[in-house]
Motif scaffolding. Structure first.
Motif, mmCIF file in Angstrom:
data_model
loop_
_atom_site.group_PDB
_atom_site.id
_atom_site.type_symbol
_atom_site.label_atom_id
_atom_site.label_comp_id
_atom_site.label_asym_id
_atom_site.label_seq_id
_atom_site.Cartn_x
_atom_site.Cartn_y
_atom_site.Cartn_z
ATOM 1 N N VAL A 104 0.847 -1.198 0.000
ATOM 2 C CA VAL A 104 0.000 0.000 0.000
ATOM 3 C C VAL A 104 0.879 1.243 0.000
ATOM 4 N N LYS A 105 1.898 1.244 0.847
ATOM 5 C CA LYS A 105 2.785 2.412 0.952
ATOM 6 C C LYS A 105 3.668 2.558 -0.284
ATOM 7 N N ASN A 124 -6.104 -0.945 3.042
ATOM 8 C CA ASN A 124 -6.052 0.494 3.281
ATOM 9 C C ASN A 124 -7.350 0.994 3.926
ATOM 10 N N GLY A 125 -7.999 0.092 4.656
ATOM 11 C CA GLY A 125 -9.222 0.468 5.351
ATOM 12 C C GLY A 125 -10.418 0.658 4.452
ATOM 13 N N GLY A 126 -10.369 0.034 3.273
ATOM 14 C CA GLY A 126 -11.498 0.146 2.354
ATOM 15 C C GLY A 126 -11.426 1.333 1.421
ATOM 16 N N THR A 127 -10.347 2.089 1.479
ATOM 17 C CA THR A 127 -10.162 3.252 0.601
ATOM 18 C C THR A 127 -9.194 2.905 -0.515
ATOM 19 N N ALA A 128 -9.617 3.119 -1.749
ATOM 20 C CA ALA A 128 -8.743 2.842 -2.891
ATOM 21 C C ALA A 128 -7.520 3.750 -2.840
ATOM 22 N N ILE A 129 -6.352 3.191 -3.149
ATOM 23 C CA ILE A 129 -5.142 4.002 -3.115
ATOM 24 C C ILE A 129 -5.024 4.835 -4.394
ATOM 25 N N THR A 130 -4.359 5.954 -4.276
ATOM 26 C CA THR A 130 -3.979 6.749 -5.449
ATOM 27 C C THR A 130 -2.565 6.342 -5.823
ATOM 28 N N ALA A 150 5.709 6.855 -9.482
ATOM 29 C CA ALA A 150 6.725 5.915 -9.941
ATOM 30 C C ALA A 150 6.131 4.625 -10.502
ATOM 31 N N VAL A 151 4.837 4.399 -10.323
ATOM 32 C CA VAL A 151 4.210 3.158 -10.792
ATOM 33 C C VAL A 151 4.191 3.136 -12.320
ATOM 34 N N GLN A 152 4.662 2.029 -12.895
ATOM 35 C CA GLN A 152 4.697 1.873 -14.345
ATOM 36 C C GLN A 152 3.761 0.753 -14.771
ATOM 37 N N LYS A 153 2.939 0.989 -15.792
ATOM 38 C CA LYS A 153 2.033 -0.037 -16.327
ATOM 39 C C LYS A 153 2.806 -0.922 -17.313
ATOM 40 N N VAL A 154 2.622 -2.240 -17.171
ATOM 41 C CA VAL A 154 3.337 -3.196 -18.021
ATOM 42 C C VAL A 154 2.377 -4.293 -18.482
ATOM 43 N N GLN A 155 2.795 -5.041 -19.505
ATOM 44 C CA GLN A 155 1.999 -6.179 -19.955
ATOM 45 C C GLN A 155 1.931 -7.224 -18.844
ATOM 46 N N GLN A 156 0.729 -7.661 -18.545
ATOM 47 C CA GLN A 156 0.528 -8.610 -17.449
ATOM 48 C C GLN A 156 1.208 -9.951 -17.705
ATOM 49 N N ASN A 157 1.653 -10.570 -16.628
ATOM 50 C CA ASN A 157 2.077 -11.971 -16.615
ATOM 51 C C ASN A 157 3.253 -12.285 -17.532
ATOM 52 N N ASP A 158 4.136 -11.324 -17.750
ATOM 53 C CA ASP A 158 5.275 -11.505 -18.653
ATOM 54 C C ASP A 158 6.565 -11.287 -17.862
#
Length: 400
Positions: free
Chosen positions: A190-191, A240-246, A250-258
C-alpha cells in the motif's frame, strides 16, 4: 422442481502424468468460428486453462484431450487476449524501424469484420456488454475474467451469469537477484504503490541497515483492463481500510504476466522492480509450455522453451497473497435457453460446457450430465496445470 435435463454423454478420456506440461505443445489458434460455435474472450491469465479445456494438449508418451476432441459439430473457441499464444502484445517489425506497439484485432465470427481484441477480463466484460444480446449481435458467448461483472455491466434488463471453475494465487514477483526484502506484506505494498515509500530504506522489515537502503523501488503494475490489476488493487484497497489508493508517480504499467517486464530491465533497475504475478502462469513458464517465437518455425527443430528463469515469487507466509478466481461470465439468457447446442443433446451450450443448474457436485445424480468443466476430464485438465478445480455458481452476483 428440478428440470432433470439430460444429454447424450460425451466421453473424453486421457492420461495425466506429473510434469506433463514439460513437453506440451500449444494447440490454440485464431479460427473463424461459425454461428453455432461458442466464442470466448477476455483474461490473459485464464486463457491457457480454457484453451486446454477446449483443445487439450499432447506430449511425448501421453495426451490429455479437451472438449473439442470428441468431434462434436459445434466447438468451444477461446481467443487469446493478445496477438500471440505467449500472451504478449504484437509490435511492428523492428527491421522497418523502431518497434511500435500495435492494437491487435480479431474476427469473432466467420464473415464479420475484425474488431479490437479484448485484452484482459475487464476489457472482455466491456466487450460482452457492447456486443449486445443474441437478438442484437451476440458474437461473443462468454468472457474469461478473474473478477465478477460490475452492477453497471450486469443489469436487471440484461443480467450476466458467473460461475467459478478454478482458483489461482497472485504473489509479488521480483528478479532472482533483487534488492527487495524477503518479506513484502500487503500493508507494505500500500505504501509502495501509493508513493509513500520510494526506497528500500523506507521498508523497515527485512532490510539490513546500509544494504541497498538508498535504492529506488520500481513498482510495476499490469495494464489497465487486466483483471489481475483489479485483483491487486482491490487487495490494497482492503488493506487500506477500504479506501482505494492513489497510485504514486513511480508506478509503471506493463503487460501482465510476462517475466520480461522484469528480466529485460537494465541490471540496476531490475534488482529494484516488483510486479504482481500469478502462480499458474509462473508454473506454466517453468514447465516449458511457452516457446520462443523469434526463430523461424521448424517442426523438426522446435525453438527453445521460454521459462520463468530470472524471476521468483515471494511466497512466504507474511508476504502478499491474493486469490485469483477463474470465472466464466455469460448472458443469463443463454443459461436459460431451451435451444440444444449439439445434435442429439437436450442441453444448451452453457449447460454443456460451464453450468448445469441440475448438477450438484456434492450430490451428483447419475441421470444429470455435469458441465465439461466439472466432469472428470475437465477437472483433470485443470489440476494438471497447477490449479485447484472449483465448480461454484455465483448466479447474477456483481462486484458492486
Amino acid at each position: 422442481m428440478s428440470k432433470r435435463r439430460t444429454a447424450v454423454a460425451i466421453t473424453v478420456a486421457g492420461v495425466v502424468s506429473a510434469g506433463a506440461l514439460a513437453a506440451a505443445m500449444p494447440s490454440q489458434a485464431d479460427p473463424a468460428p461459425t454461428a453455432t460455435d461458442v466464442v470466448g474472450v477476455g483474461s490473459d491469465i485464464i486463457q491457457n486453462s480454457v484453451d486446454f479445456l477446449g483443445d487439450g494438449y499432447s506430449w511425448s508418451g501421453g495426451s490429455l484431450p479437451g472438449y473439442n476432441a470428441a468431434g462434436n459439430k459445434n466447438r468451444l473457441i477461446s481467443f487469446s487476449a493478445t496477438a500471440d499464444g505467449n500472451g504478449r502484445n504484437s509490435f511492428t517489425d523492428p527491421a522497418l524501424g523502431t518497434s511500435v506497439k500495435l492494437n491487435p484485432t480479431i474476427v469473432l465470427r466467420a464473415g464479420t469484420s475484425p474488431v479490437q481484441r479484448p485484452n484482459g477480463g475487464g476489457a472482455g466484460l466491456n466487450a460482452l456488454v457492447a456486443d449486445g444480446n443474441p437478438t442484437n449481435g451476440g458474437r461473443i458467448s462468454f468472457v474469461r475474467s478473474p473478477n465478477k461483472p460490475t452492477s453497471a455491466q450486469s443489469t436487471p434488463t440484461h443480467p450476466l451469469h458467473t460461475i467459478q471453475f478454478a482458483d489461482d494465487k497472485q504473489y509479488i514477483a521480483t528478479a532472482t537477484t533483487t534488492n527487495a526484502p524477503a518479506d513484502l506484506s500487503t500493508a507494505d505494498l500500500v505504501k509502495i504503490y501509493s508513493g509513500t515509500w520510494t526506497t528500500w530504506g523506507d521498508v523497515a522489515a527485512g532490510v539490513t541497515p546500509g544494504a541497498h537502503t538508498g535504492e529506488t523501488i520500481v513498482p510495476l503494475l499490469p495494464q489497465d483492463g487486466a483483471g489481475v490489476q483489479t485483483i491487486f488493487l482491490n487487495a490494497l484497497k482492503a488493506a487500506n481500510g477500504g479506501t482505494a489508493i492513489t497510485l504514486g508517480g513511480a508506478v509503471q504499467k506493463v503487460q501482465q504476466n510476462d517475466p520480461s517486464t522484469i528480466t529485460a530491465l537494465p541490471d540496476a533497475t531490475r534488482k529494484n522492480a516488483i510486479v504482481p504475478f500469478p502462480k499458474g502462469r509462473y508454473e506454466l513458464l517453468g514447465a516449458g509450455y511457452f516457446h520462443d517465437p523469434a526463430p523461424v518455425y521448424n517442426s523438426d527443430s522446435p525453438s527453445a522453451a521460454l521459462s520463468n528463469a530470472g524471476i521468483k515469487l515471494q511466497t512466504g507466509a507474511s508476504n502478499f497473497i491474493a486469490d485469483i478466481p477463474y470465472y466464466i461470465v455469460f448472458r443469463e439468457s443463454d443459461a436459460s435457453s431451451a435451444t440444444a447446442w449439439q445434435p442429439g443433446s437436450t442441453l444448451n451450450w452453457v449447460e454443456t460446457l460451464f453450468y448445469n443448474a441440475d448438477y450438484d457436485p456434492d450430490d451428483p445424480d447419475p441421470g444429470v450430465t455435469p458441465p465439461f468443466v466439472a466432469s472428470a476430464a475437465g477437472k483433470a485438465i485443470i489440476e494438471s496445470i497447477g490449479l485447484t478445480p472449483l465448480y461454484k455458481d455465483w448466479a447474477n452476483t456483481t462486484t458492486g
